[in-house]
Design an enzyme around this catalytic site. Structure first.
Site, PDB file in Angstrom:
ATOM      1  N   HIS A  10       0.865  -1.193   0.000  1.00 45.16           N
ATOM      2  CA  HIS A  10       0.000   0.000   0.000  1.00 45.16           C
ATOM      3  C   HIS A  10       0.900   1.241   0.000  1.00 45.16           C
ATOM      4  O   HIS A  10       1.739   1.365  -0.877  1.00 45.16           O
ATOM      5  CB  HIS A  10      -0.934  -0.096   1.212  1.00 45.16           C
ATOM      6  CG  HIS A  10      -2.078   0.874   1.260  1.00 45.16           C
ATOM      7  ND1 HIS A  10      -2.469   1.675   0.238  1.00 45.16           N
ATOM      8  CD2 HIS A  10      -2.935   1.164   2.266  1.00 45.16           C
ATOM      9  CE1 HIS A  10      -3.515   2.416   0.584  1.00 45.16           C
ATOM     10  NE2 HIS A  10      -3.824   2.128   1.816  1.00 45.16           N
TER      11      HIS A  10
ATOM     12  N   HIS B 237      -2.430  -2.240  -9.616  1.00 47.70           N
ATOM     13  CA  HIS B 237      -3.431  -1.601  -8.760  1.00 47.70           C
ATOM     14  C   HIS B 237      -4.694  -2.443  -8.761  1.00 47.70           C
ATOM     15  O   HIS B 237      -5.050  -3.039  -9.771  1.00 47.70           O
ATOM     16  CB  HIS B 237      -3.772  -0.193  -9.289  1.00 47.70           C
ATOM     17  CG  HIS B 237      -4.381   0.682  -8.255  1.00 47.70           C
ATOM     18  ND1 HIS B 237      -5.718   0.643  -7.955  1.00 47.70           N
ATOM     19  CD2 HIS B 237      -3.829   1.582  -7.424  1.00 47.70           C
ATOM     20  CE1 HIS B 237      -5.967   1.519  -6.991  1.00 47.70           C
ATOM     21  NE2 HIS B 237      -4.842   2.089  -6.644  1.00 47.70           N
TER      22      HIS B 237
ATOM     23  N   ASP C 269       2.696   5.424  -6.560  1.00 47.65           N
ATOM     24  CA  ASP C 269       3.950   5.302  -5.804  1.00 47.65           C
ATOM     25  C   ASP C 269       5.189   5.174  -6.673  1.00 47.65           C
ATOM     26  O   ASP C 269       6.305   5.175  -6.157  1.00 47.65           O
ATOM     27  CB  ASP C 269       3.858   4.082  -4.872  1.00 47.65           C
ATOM     28  CG  ASP C 269       2.839   4.317  -3.774  1.00 47.65           C
ATOM     29  OD1 ASP C 269       1.931   3.485  -3.600  1.00 47.65           O
ATOM     30  OD2 ASP C 269       2.926   5.369  -3.120  1.00 47.65           O
TER      31      ASP C 269
HETATM   32  C1  SDX Z   1      -1.505   2.155  -3.308  1.00 50.81           C
HETATM   33  O1  SDX Z   1      -6.235   0.663  -3.276  1.00 50.81           O
HETATM   34  C2  SDX Z   1      -5.771   1.891  -3.498  1.00 50.81           C
HETATM   35  O2  SDX Z   1      -6.455   2.779  -3.967  1.00 50.81           O
HETATM   36  C3  SDX Z   1      -4.305   2.091  -3.059  1.00 50.81           C
HETATM   37  C4  SDX Z   1      -3.685   3.416  -3.439  1.00 50.81           C
HETATM   38  C5  SDX Z   1      -4.309   4.590  -2.699  1.00 50.81           C
HETATM   39  O3  SDX Z   1      -4.208   5.712  -3.187  1.00 50.81           O
HETATM   40  O4  SDX Z   1      -4.827   4.356  -1.556  1.00 50.81           O
HETATM   41  O5  SDX Z   1      -3.786   3.640  -4.835  1.00 50.81           O
HETATM   42  C6  SDX Z   1      -2.199   3.448  -3.051  1.00 50.81           C
HETATM   43  O6  SDX Z   1      -1.439   1.344  -2.423  1.00 50.81           O
HETATM   44  C7  SDX Z   1      -0.990   1.865  -4.693  1.00 50.81           C
HETATM   45  C8  SDX Z   1      -0.390   0.439  -4.821  1.00 50.81           C
HETATM   46  C9  SDX Z   1       1.021   0.455  -4.225  1.00 50.81           C
HETATM   47  N1  SDX Z   1       1.557  -0.917  -4.167  1.00 50.81           N
HETATM   48  C10 SDX Z   1       2.521  -1.347  -4.987  1.00 50.81           C
HETATM   49  O7  SDX Z   1       2.993  -0.679  -5.906  1.00 50.81           O
HETATM   50  C11 SDX Z   1       3.030  -2.755  -4.673  1.00 50.81           C
HETATM   51  C12 SDX Z   1       3.155  -3.565  -5.968  1.00 50.81           C
HETATM   52  N2  SDX Z   1       1.799  -3.796  -6.496  1.00 50.81           N
HETATM   53  C13 SDX Z   1       1.199  -5.098  -6.188  1.00 50.81           C
HETATM   54  O8  SDX Z   1       1.533  -5.639  -4.941  1.00 50.81           O
HETATM   55  C14 SDX Z   1      -0.271  -5.142  -6.592  1.00 50.81           C
HETATM   56  O9  SDX Z   1      -0.364  -4.646  -7.864  1.00 50.81           O
HETATM   57  C15 SDX Z   1      -1.309  -4.471  -5.706  1.00 50.81           C
HETATM   58  C16 SDX Z   1      -1.213  -4.878  -4.310  1.00 50.81           C
HETATM   59  C17 SDX Z   1      -1.197  -2.975  -5.808  1.00 50.81           C
HETATM   60  C18 SDX Z   1      -2.687  -4.872  -6.250  1.00 50.81           C
HETATM   61  O10 SDX Z   1      -2.765  -6.228  -6.106  1.00 50.81           O
HETATM   62  P1  SDX Z   1      -4.059  -7.075  -6.523  1.00 50.81           P
HETATM   63  O11 SDX Z   1      -5.139  -6.215  -7.024  1.00 50.81           O
HETATM   64  O12 SDX Z   1      -4.365  -7.982  -5.397  1.00 50.81           O
HETATM   65  O13 SDX Z   1      -3.560  -7.851  -7.767  1.00 50.81           O
HETATM   66  P2  SDX Z   1      -3.012  -9.310  -7.724  1.00 50.81           P
HETATM   67  O14 SDX Z   1      -1.985  -9.443  -6.628  1.00 50.81           O
HETATM   68  O15 SDX Z   1      -4.189 -10.239  -7.708  1.00 50.81           O
HETATM   69  O16 SDX Z   1      -2.235  -9.387  -9.129  1.00 50.81           O
HETATM   70  C19 SDX Z   1      -2.850  -9.878 -10.286  1.00 50.81           C
HETATM   71  C20 SDX Z   1      -1.677 -10.470 -11.083  1.00 50.81           C
HETATM   72  C21 SDX Z   1      -0.916 -11.544 -10.316  1.00 50.81           C
HETATM   73  O17 SDX Z   1      -0.311 -12.416 -11.266  1.00 50.81           O
HETATM   74  P3  SDX Z   1      -1.078 -13.822 -11.633  1.00 50.81           P
HETATM   75  O18 SDX Z   1      -1.326 -14.527 -10.283  1.00 50.81           O
HETATM   76  O19 SDX Z   1      -2.360 -13.421 -12.334  1.00 50.81           O
HETATM   77  O20 SDX Z   1      -0.078 -14.546 -12.502  1.00 50.81           O
HETATM   78  O21 SDX Z   1      -0.727  -9.444 -11.377  1.00 50.81           O
HETATM   79  C22 SDX Z   1       0.517  -9.772 -10.723  1.00 50.81           C
HETATM   80  C23 SDX Z   1       0.191 -10.783  -9.642  1.00 50.81           C
HETATM   81  O22 SDX Z   1       1.329 -11.585  -9.371  1.00 50.81           O
HETATM   82  N3  SDX Z   1       1.022  -8.512 -10.161  1.00 50.81           N
HETATM   83  C24 SDX Z   1       2.289  -8.137 -10.173  1.00 50.81           C
HETATM   84  C25 SDX Z   1       2.323  -6.882  -9.564  1.00 50.81           C
HETATM   85  N4  SDX Z   1       1.080  -6.524  -9.203  1.00 50.81           N
HETATM   86  C26 SDX Z   1       0.277  -7.544  -9.568  1.00 50.81           C
HETATM   87  N5  SDX Z   1       3.397  -8.756 -10.637  1.00 50.81           N
HETATM   88  C27 SDX Z   1       4.564  -8.095 -10.465  1.00 50.81           C
HETATM   89  N6  SDX Z   1       4.680  -6.862  -9.907  1.00 50.81           N
HETATM   90  C28 SDX Z   1       3.571  -6.238  -9.440  1.00 50.81           C
HETATM   91  N7  SDX Z   1       3.681  -5.036  -8.897  1.00 50.81           N
END
Ligand code: SDX
Length: 426
Positions: A266, A305, A361
């Site tokens: 997050h 996201h 971020d």
């Molecule tokens: C913020 O919710 C909000 O509004 C948050 C926010 C706000 O203003 O409050 O916008 C602020 O928290 C932004 C996000 C910051 N976090 C990161 O940058 C961390 C990296 N991102 C990931 O951890 C992820 O994208 C999340 C947590 C942000 C979202 O995760 P989801 O929606 O649960 O997606 P998921 O984990 O189900 O991913 C779907 C697929 C998966 O692959 P498969 O299982 O389908 O093969 O996408 C992949 C994931 O492995 N994936 C990533 C990835 N994010 C998702 N792979 C590599 N790197 C990534 N960053």
């Protein structure tokens, strides 16, 4: 049969049910009537991490994730970031309307009136080791702040709530600056009421350092706070609402939301991005890094996201704001790696198929670092920006007659009843 309904047939019993559709959705509780035996609890929705659950109705923020749209109370984020200020946006989020000139003047003077941090707080902050992570200090000091305002528990008293909303918006940046100065072994710089909100914050950090308080950097800071001010039912806003639903004081709710924001998935991602870019260290290492990402050994921090399946509109704006900052501070050597990483990632199937784009971020930390702010402080800045949004969500919760204490159910997968075993029989 009303057309705004679902007709559900339970093939286990042959029974049919009409479930009302309200505003395009169904009430989960209406599923409870679906049972096989009368003595059952009834059907629930199983939705781990609430991927398809609306926990509330809200008019604060609107996001269209497919089209990269973000609006605070209907105003596009791009217009607010261009034309407004953090405190004006805070008022908009809280009240639902842009303030008139008189209303804004009153609001600004109230924020200044309530910015006197209780004496005991400075000692609490100074009691932390200088190398403590600032987010742990901020969580603790926000919760501690609430103990100096015992009337804050009276959350049905609107006047009391207003005072504490002002205190939190005014004092969270002061707590942050107090610890920053302590961590550097520097004297505390008190708030200066002659300055704007963001100018005052930078002054409390850098004590009048003209280079670091260049007006363009003050503007950039204020824009970054606006871009972080709210984001509907994200993890930390949901925690703010969940904690707020048991009716503690708002300081305790904000402390809990700050703890949720701290996580690297997050708000902690902005700090993790800088660490990731530093680890990559050279554009030559990007292909091998992205290989590790696709093997799921690491995540590409700052990408992806839950809602945006297109470019996060805030990331677009931050990337633009970065150019203005770098004109003054000189570019950040990690920027080239970030830009190259983004362009390669956006051309690779792994990211395209999963709709992974830069989020808020990805670029923000590069700006903060160039402004002289240490990496562990990045999520603290996110907290300062987001505090008004959490308070707007909290206020909406308190006034929502449909809301009561949050208490989700579970699907039990454990043992049925079994008898205690003496230790000799285990
Ligand atoms: C913020 O919710 C909000 O509004 C948050 C926010 C706000 O203003 O409050 O916008 C602020 O928290 C932004 C996000 C910051 N976090 C990161 O940058 C961390 C990296 N991102 C990931 O951890 C992820 O994208 C999340 C947590 C942000 C979202 O995760 P989801 O929606 O649960 O997606 P998921 O984990 O189900 O991913 C779907 C697929 C998966 O692959 P498969 O299982 O389908 O093969 O996408 C992949 C994931 O492995 N994936 C990533 C990835 N994010 C998702 N792979 C590599 N790197 C990534 N960053």
């Amino acid at each position: 049969m009303s057309k705004d309904s679902l007709s559900i047939k339970d093939n286990r019993t042959g029974k049919s049910y009409e479930i009302e559709i309200d505003d395009g959705n169904i009430k989960a509780k209406d599923l409870r009537q679906i049972k096989v035996n009368e003595d059952e609890f009834g059907m629930m929705c199983y939705d781990p991490s609430y991927e398809n659950t609306a926990a509330c109705k809200s008019s604060v923020t609107f996001i269209d994730g497919d089209n990269g749209i973000l609006r605070y109370r209907g105003y596009p984020i791009e217009q607010l970031a261009d034309k407004s200020s953090q405190l004006e946006v805070a008022k908009l989020l809280l009240d639902g309307e842009l303030p008139t000139s008189d209303e804004l003047d009153k609001w600004l003077s109230d924020i200044k009136e309530f910015n006197n941090v209780p004496d005991g707080i400075e000692n609490i902050i100074k009691s932390f080791p200088q190398d403590s992570h600032p987010m742990g200090v901020l969580i603790s000091s926000i919760a501690a702040l609430g103990t100096f305002y015992p009337n804050a528990k009276n959350i049905t008293d609107e006047e009391e709530n207003y005072k504490n909303i002002c205190r939190l918006i005014a004092q969270v940046p002061i707590l942050a600056a107090y610890f920053y100065r302590h961590s550097k072994g520097l004297n505390i710089v008190p708030p200066d009421d002659s300055m704007s909100y963001s100018e005052n914050f930078l002054n409390m950090l850098f004590d009048g350092d003209e280079k670091k308080m260049n007006p363009a950097l003050v503007d950039a800071m204020d824009t970054l706070l606006i871009l972080h001010a709210d984001h509907e039912q994200n993890c930390s806003a949901s925690v703010m609402r969940n904690t707020g639903s048991s009716e503690p004081d708002p300081f305790s709710s904000v402390a809990s939301a700050t703890a949720a924001l701290y996580g690297p998935l997050h708000g902690g991602a902005n700090e993790a991005v800088l660490e990731m870019l530093s680890d990559i260290d050279s554009v030559d290492n990007i292909p091998s890094f992205l290989d590790k990402v696709q093997k799921k050994e690491v995540k590409l921090m700052g990408f992806g996201h839950r809602v945006y399946k297109s470019y996060d509109p805030r990331a677009k704006f931050i990337k633009k704001a970065a150019d203005n900052v770098f004109e003054i501070t000189g570019t950040n050597p990690l920027l080239d790696i970030a830009l190259k990483l983004e362009s390669i990632a956006l051309s690779e199937d792994y990211f395209i198929q999963r709709n992974l784009y830069p989020n808020v971020d990805f670029y923000s930390g590069l700006i903060y670092e160039s402004m002289g702010i240490p990496t562990p402080m990045f999520t603290v800045l996110f907290t300062i920006g987001r505090t008004p949004g959490w308070l707007a969500q909290w206020n909406e919760l308190l006034n929502d007659k449909e809301q009561k204490i949050a208490r989700p159910r579970q699907v039990y997968t454990g043992y049925d009843s079994r008898d205690y075993k003496d230790i000799s029989d285990r």
